[in-house]
Design an enzyme around this catalytic site. Structure first.
Site, PDB file in Angstrom:
ATOM      1  CE  LYS B  78      -3.830   1.995   2.724  1.00 33.15           C
ATOM      2  NZ  LYS B  78      -4.608   1.856   3.982  1.00 33.15           N
ATOM      3  CB  SER B 153      -8.112   3.538   3.128  1.00 37.78           C
ATOM      4  OG  SER B 153      -7.155   2.943   3.986  1.00 37.78           O
ATOM      5  CB  SER B 177      -8.090   0.728   6.035  1.00 38.97           C
ATOM      6  OG  SER B 177      -8.793   1.938   6.002  1.00 38.97           O
TER       7      SER B 177
END
Lengths: 149, 487
Positions: B78, B153, B177
């Site tokens: 990420k 997210s 997330s």
């Protein structure tokens, strides 16, 4: 040299002429320590007890934006006023709980201070640290004057 | 089976037998990214040279007899996890050109284990959002239905694993997330206990809630990755000095003797009937595997978790994001005075959701409101944590939905922040209490994945992994791939 650096910044940011109006135009004064502004326009004064205001005024939004040093367009101020009011309204549910005797949890596993030996270690090379700087002058970050005449 | 369908366990076994080289395996994933990422858009940055170089190095280590479960296995990170020399954007205009000068501790650990970095994945800006639509660059699409969101997210990390673009990825979980996008994309997602994994080099959102964790196709793979990244780190004083067990060795066996609780508050109003049905079937499967299930457990303060989270997380974020001033690094706008320059930098550099949360947090921390909002929320946080303490005195783990709905359509909730916030209603309390949670694929509803959330005691990831692994041995949901995979 400063001119070159500016060029770098422009390149790095793909720079941009701002669409954000200057703060003065948004109704916020410019003083660095302008305490007068802080609460005179704000309807909920500090120390007035728990004021669970469900709707924010435009001045509230401008005040908070200033505390956060966040430039907002007029349109953003208006949208924020509505959305934040709606969100704050949801927080009303917390009032139902009596928490007089409940301690706060700032962190889940109560960690006490963590110490390490104060041993010298190499630092990052200056060039590495400055490689992301928007404006550089020699081995320094270049910034605008904090206090101006 | 295509190379991009392999799990970590399968790939490392083939690498160990020298039937497959790390370069071949890496090239297969780079090809896969080239084929599908134009549709999925999971990646912000692809790093083919870095990947092939790391793969060649892994092959040299394999050639001299070195073995390891992650040696030569391609993965992605990420874009909130710092990678030295590789831009790390947080999917924000603020950090669009930011190049970290050090690696996050998790990255150092994975590199040492021989991991191959394929690239950095898309996310909601600064990890704030539940759909990946708050990326300043582009939204990521759900591989199961390209018109739907992957969740957020960590949407790019979830979608990359679901689409076969990486064998595993890392994400970060502040309020759901990792688990919510794992659920929406039909993959495994683990949020470790707060303090289990070092946050050093993770760009800070809400420091008392953030944790890094893996996305994988199987629970066994999640155990492998967790073991590699966990442990005390002198660079993160909140990382816990707790021994890291051999998580993979703890897998296996049935669930006899385990006591599971189903918190009734998690079966919320507005939950989709298909999700409800899939979850009840999944929990009955756990019963069939030998666990004792109490279907009527109460965590009475659950309904307050949303308010607590949206006061605590934005408050911490407003402090953490104060560092973006246009001076030291990142985007910088020009204006006549220093203060105007700072306000313009932040006004233009941050997107709408980030601004909303900075405003919310600044308000909650400001004079006159601190006690009423921030302190009140931290007190209610204590009550939520006590609910978990009491439940874990009676149950070994809790089982619940990860998300009340399957993946929703792109744009559906974008203009309604409150509706968006509600999609994390089943995951937020876990972060507030600091405990661990695992989302495992548990069926389909209208052809879209449903996730089962298994919630564990602090530092007892071993038990939730054991439960998830047993479930995967008995079911086939984790072997399903989106139609895209055959495209």
């Amino acid at each position: 040299m400063a001119g070159d650096n500016k060029g770098d910044r422009a390149k790095q940011n793909g720079r941009t002429s701002s669409t954000i109006p200057p703060r003065a135009a948004a109704g916020v004064s410019d003083g660095l320590l302008d305490e007068g502004y802080a609460w005179t326009d704000a309807p909920h004064r500090p120390g007035a007890g728990y004021t669970w205001s469900m709707s924010l005024t435009r001045d509230d939004v401008l005040h908070v934006a200033r505390l956060a040093r966040l430039g907002l367009t007029d349109e953003e101020v208006e949208r924020m006023q509505g959305q934040l009011s709606l969100i704050l309204e949801q927080f009303e549910t917390l009032r139902r709980l009596d928490t007089e005797q409940v301690p706060p949890t700032f962190q889940v596993f109560a960690t006490t201070n963590v110490f390490r030996d104060d041993e010298p270690r190499p630092s990052f090379p200056v060039d590495d640290v400055l490689q992301n700087a928007p404006l550089r002058e020699g081995d320094y970050l270049r910034v605008r004057a904090v206090l101006e005449e | 089976m295509d190379l991009y369908d392999l799990t970590i366990a399968e790939a490392s076994a083939r690498l160990a037998r020298r039937e497959l080289s790390a370069v071949e395996l890496t090239q297969a994933h780079l090809d896969r990214i080239a084929t599908v990422d134009g549709h999925v858009r999971a990646f912000v940055t692809v790093t083919p040279e870095v990947a092939l170089e790391a793969a060649a190095a892994a092959d040299r280590r394999l050639a001299v007899g070195e073995r390891g479960p992650l040696l030569g296995v391609p993965m992605a990170l990420k874009d909130v996890i710092s990678t030295r020399g590789i831009r790390t954007t947080c999917s924000s205009k603020m950090l669009e050109h930011f190049i970290p000068i050090y690696d996050a501790t998790v990255v150092t650990k994975l590199y040492a284990a021989g991991a191959v970095l394929l690239g950095k994945t898309n996310m909601d800006e600064f990890a704030m959002g539940s759909s990946c639509e708050n990326s300043a660059f582009f939204p990521t699409h759900n591989p199961w239905d390209l018109d739907r969101v992957p969740g957020g997210s960590s949407g790019g990390s979830a979608a990359a694993v679901a689409a076969g673009e990486a064998i595993y990825t890392l994400g970060s979980d502040t309020g759901g997330s990792i688990r919510q996008p794992a659920s929406l994309c039909g993959v495994v997602g683990l949020k470790p206990t707060y303090g289990r994994v070092s946050r050093f080099g993770l760009v800070a959102f809400a420091s008392s809630l953030d944790q890094i964790g893996p996305f994988t196709r199987t629970v066994e793979d999640a155990a492998i990755v967790l073991e590699a990244i966990a442990g005390r780190d002198p660079n993160d004083s909140t990382s816990a000095d707790v021994p890291v067990p051999n998580f993979r060795a703890a897998l296996g066996g049935d669930l006899r003797g385990l006591r599971l609780g189903v918190p009734k508050e998690y079966f919320v109003r507005g939950m989709q009937p298909g999700v409800d049905a899939a979850l009840r079937a999944a929990i009955r499967e756990l019963e069939a595997l030998g666990a004792t299930v109490d279907w009527d457990v109460s965590l009475p303060h659950t309904e307050y978790a949303l308010a607590v989270y949206y006061l605590v997380a934005p408050s911490e974020a407003s402090a953490n994001l104060a560092r973006y001033d246009g001076v030291k690094y990142g985007f910088s706008a020009e204006a006549p005075t220093m203060w105007e320059e700072m306000e313009r930098t932040r006004g233009l550099g941050f997107g709408p959701e980030v601004k909303r949360r900075i405003m919310l947090g600044t308000y909650a921390l400001s004079a006159g409101y601190y006690d009423a909002y921030y302190l009140k929320a931290q007190k209610v946080r204590t009550l939520i944590k006590r609910d978990f303490d009491e439940a874990f005195a009676r149950y070994d783990a809790l089982v619940a939905p990860t998300s009340p709905t399957v993946a929703f359509r792109l744009g559906e909730k974008l203009d309604d922040p409150l509706q968006m916030y509600l999609s994390d209603v089943c995951t937020l309390p876990i972060n507030i209490a600091g405990v661990c949670g695992l989302s495992v694929p548990a069926g389909l509803s209208d052809g879209l994945p449903v996730g089962l959330q298994i919630i564990g005691k602090p530092f007892d990831e071993a038990t939730i992994l054991r439960i998830g692994h047993a479930y995967q041995q008995a079911t086939h949901w984790h072997t399903l791939r989106p139609a895209l995979a055959r495209a």
